[in-house]
Design a protein around this motif. Structure first.
Motif, short mmCIF file in Angstrom:
data_model
loop_
_atom_site.label_atom_id
_atom_site.label_comp_id
_atom_site.label_asym_id
_atom_site.label_seq_id
_atom_site.Cartn_x
_atom_site.Cartn_y
_atom_site.Cartn_z
N ALA A 27 30.52 -44.16 46.22
CA ALA A 27 29.10 -43.87 46.15
C ALA A 27 28.31 -45.10 45.74
O ALA A 27 27.93 -45.28 44.58
CB ALA A 27 28.85 -42.70 45.19
N GLY A 28 28.07 -45.95 46.71
CA GLY A 28 27.26 -47.13 46.48
C GLY A 28 25.84 -46.89 46.96
O GLY A 28 25.64 -46.39 48.06
N PHE A 29 24.89 -47.20 46.12
CA PHE A 29 23.50 -46.91 46.45
C PHE A 29 22.70 -48.19 46.67
O PHE A 29 21.48 -48.18 46.66
CB PHE A 29 22.88 -46.05 45.34
N ASP A 30 23.39 -49.29 46.92
CA ASP A 30 22.69 -50.55 47.18
C ASP A 30 22.17 -50.63 48.61
O ASP A 30 21.54 -51.62 48.98
CB ASP A 30 23.56 -51.75 46.84
N ALA A 31 22.38 -49.61 49.41
CA ALA A 31 21.79 -49.56 50.76
C ALA A 31 20.37 -48.99 50.73
O ALA A 31 19.72 -48.88 51.76
CB ALA A 31 22.66 -48.71 51.68
N HIS A 32 19.90 -48.65 49.54
CA HIS A 32 18.55 -48.10 49.39
C HIS A 32 17.52 -49.14 49.82
O HIS A 32 17.69 -50.34 49.60
CB HIS A 32 18.31 -47.71 47.93
N LYS A 33 16.44 -48.68 50.42
CA LYS A 33 15.43 -49.61 50.95
C LYS A 33 14.74 -50.40 49.84
O LYS A 33 14.22 -51.48 50.10
CB LYS A 33 14.41 -48.87 51.81
N LEU A 68 37.49 -33.48 46.62
CA LEU A 68 36.58 -34.60 46.80
C LEU A 68 36.49 -35.38 45.50
O LEU A 68 36.45 -34.79 44.41
CB LEU A 68 35.18 -34.07 47.18
N VAL A 69 36.48 -36.70 45.61
CA VAL A 69 36.28 -37.59 44.47
C VAL A 69 35.12 -38.50 44.82
O VAL A 69 35.10 -39.09 45.90
CB VAL A 69 37.55 -38.43 44.17
N SER A 70 34.16 -38.61 43.92
CA SER A 70 33.03 -39.51 44.12
C SER A 70 33.01 -40.50 42.97
O SER A 70 33.01 -40.12 41.80
CB SER A 70 31.71 -38.72 44.16
N SER A 71 32.97 -41.79 43.30
CA SER A 71 32.99 -42.84 42.30
C SER A 71 31.77 -43.74 42.49
O SER A 71 31.54 -44.25 43.60
CB SER A 71 34.28 -43.65 42.45
N LEU A 72 31.02 -43.95 41.44
CA LEU A 72 29.84 -44.80 41.50
C LEU A 72 30.25 -46.24 41.75
O LEU A 72 31.10 -46.79 41.03
CB LEU A 72 29.03 -44.70 40.21
N GLU A 73 29.68 -46.86 42.76
CA GLU A 73 30.06 -48.22 43.14
C GLU A 73 28.96 -49.24 42.97
O GLU A 73 29.24 -50.40 42.75
CB GLU A 73 30.51 -48.23 44.62
N GLY A 74 27.72 -48.87 43.17
CA GLY A 74 26.69 -49.90 43.06
C GLY A 74 25.31 -49.36 43.30
O GLY A 74 25.11 -48.20 43.65
N TYR A 76 21.39 -51.68 42.55
CA TYR A 76 20.89 -52.70 41.63
C TYR A 76 19.43 -52.52 41.27
O TYR A 76 18.97 -53.11 40.30
CB TYR A 76 21.18 -54.08 42.21
N ASN A 77 18.71 -51.70 42.01
CA ASN A 77 17.36 -51.32 41.62
C ASN A 77 17.53 -50.05 40.81
O ASN A 77 17.89 -49.00 41.35
CB ASN A 77 16.48 -51.08 42.85
N LEU A 78 17.31 -50.14 39.52
CA LEU A 78 17.66 -49.03 38.63
C LEU A 78 16.88 -47.75 38.92
O LEU A 78 17.42 -46.66 38.80
CB LEU A 78 17.50 -49.44 37.17
N GLU A 79 15.63 -47.86 39.34
CA GLU A 79 14.86 -46.66 39.68
C GLU A 79 15.41 -46.00 40.94
O GLU A 79 15.58 -44.78 40.99
CB GLU A 79 13.39 -47.01 39.85
N ALA A 80 15.69 -46.80 41.96
CA ALA A 80 16.25 -46.25 43.19
C ALA A 80 17.66 -45.69 42.93
O ALA A 80 18.02 -44.64 43.46
CB ALA A 80 16.29 -47.33 44.28
N LEU A 81 18.43 -46.40 42.11
CA LEU A 81 19.78 -45.94 41.77
C LEU A 81 19.73 -44.59 41.07
O LEU A 81 20.45 -43.66 41.44
CB LEU A 81 20.47 -46.98 40.88
N ALA A 82 18.87 -44.47 40.06
CA ALA A 82 18.78 -43.21 39.30
C ALA A 82 18.39 -42.05 40.21
O ALA A 82 18.99 -40.97 40.14
CB ALA A 82 17.78 -43.36 38.16
#
Length: 97
Positions: A27-33, A68-74, A76-82
């Motif tokens: 679960a990497g969220f660094d693809a956020h715009k 299912l296993v979900s692991s936080l991966e990334g 870097y924008n803390l608001e978008a990540l949260a």
């Protein structure tokens, strides 16, 4: 729209065909715009993360006996990540009831 179409046509059908016993989500969220790590290239938003989590849970329910296993991966924008993590976990919690 392009991102979801790509998942519908190219990724999800192959995952179903593979018929997994368990799914691990990196679960990497660094693809956020709003995340500068990808220079906004991918451009995902919270609704996209929610959608793909639902789609993966559908496959888990049908093929993996709920495993299912979900692991936080990334991310870097803390608001978008949260915000992205919140919708991801919300879907997982709803599905586990």
């Amino acid at each position: 729209v392009e991102l979801r179409d790509s998942y519908r046509k190219n990724i999800l059908p192959h995952l179903v065909e593979f018929d997994p016993d368990i799914i691990f989500i990196s679960a990497g969220f660094d693809a956020h715009k709003r995340d500068t790590m990808n220079f906004g290239y991918v451009g995902m938003v919270e609704e996209d993360y929610e959608w793909i989590t639902h789609k993966l849970c559908d496959i888990v329910d049908k093929h993996c006996n709920g495993r299912l296993v979900s692991s936080l991966e990334g991310g870097y924008n803390l608001e978008a990540l949260a915000a992205s993590v919140a919708v991801h976990v919300k879907v997982l919690m709803e599905r586990s009831k």
